[in-house]
Write a protein that holds these residues in place. Sequence first.
Motif: not given
Length: 105
Positions: A26-49, A78-81
């Motif tokens: 998140l500190a130096e975001p790229t689309t790939a890093k944002l996808r990877n961060e979503c995966a990492a956070v989802y692994a620890s905090r899954p959320n239906e929404e 898909k993480f470009k926006p």
Amino acid sequence: MPEQEELSVLEQYKKLRKIGGLSNNLAEPTTAKLRNECAAVYASRPNEEIRNILQSFAVPGVEIQQANDILENTDVEKFKPLNNYLKGQIENPNPSTVTLLTWLN
């Protein structure tokens, strides 16, 4: 989502970035890093929404159930926006973009 809430989420992100309170993704975001961060956070905090938002990013016909599904079946573009929003290039983001940022913070 009210405009003030959008600004608050983005300001919180900027504040955390300034003080070094964000992950490297998140500190130096790229689309790939944002996808990877979503995966990492989802692994620890899954959320239906969030799963529903990520599902809209996935390859058609593939169910997002686990973090690995995000990494393997989601196009980084898909993480470009979200990336553009973090860089201040979008003034009126889609509500799902703000929801993702809120969840990632």
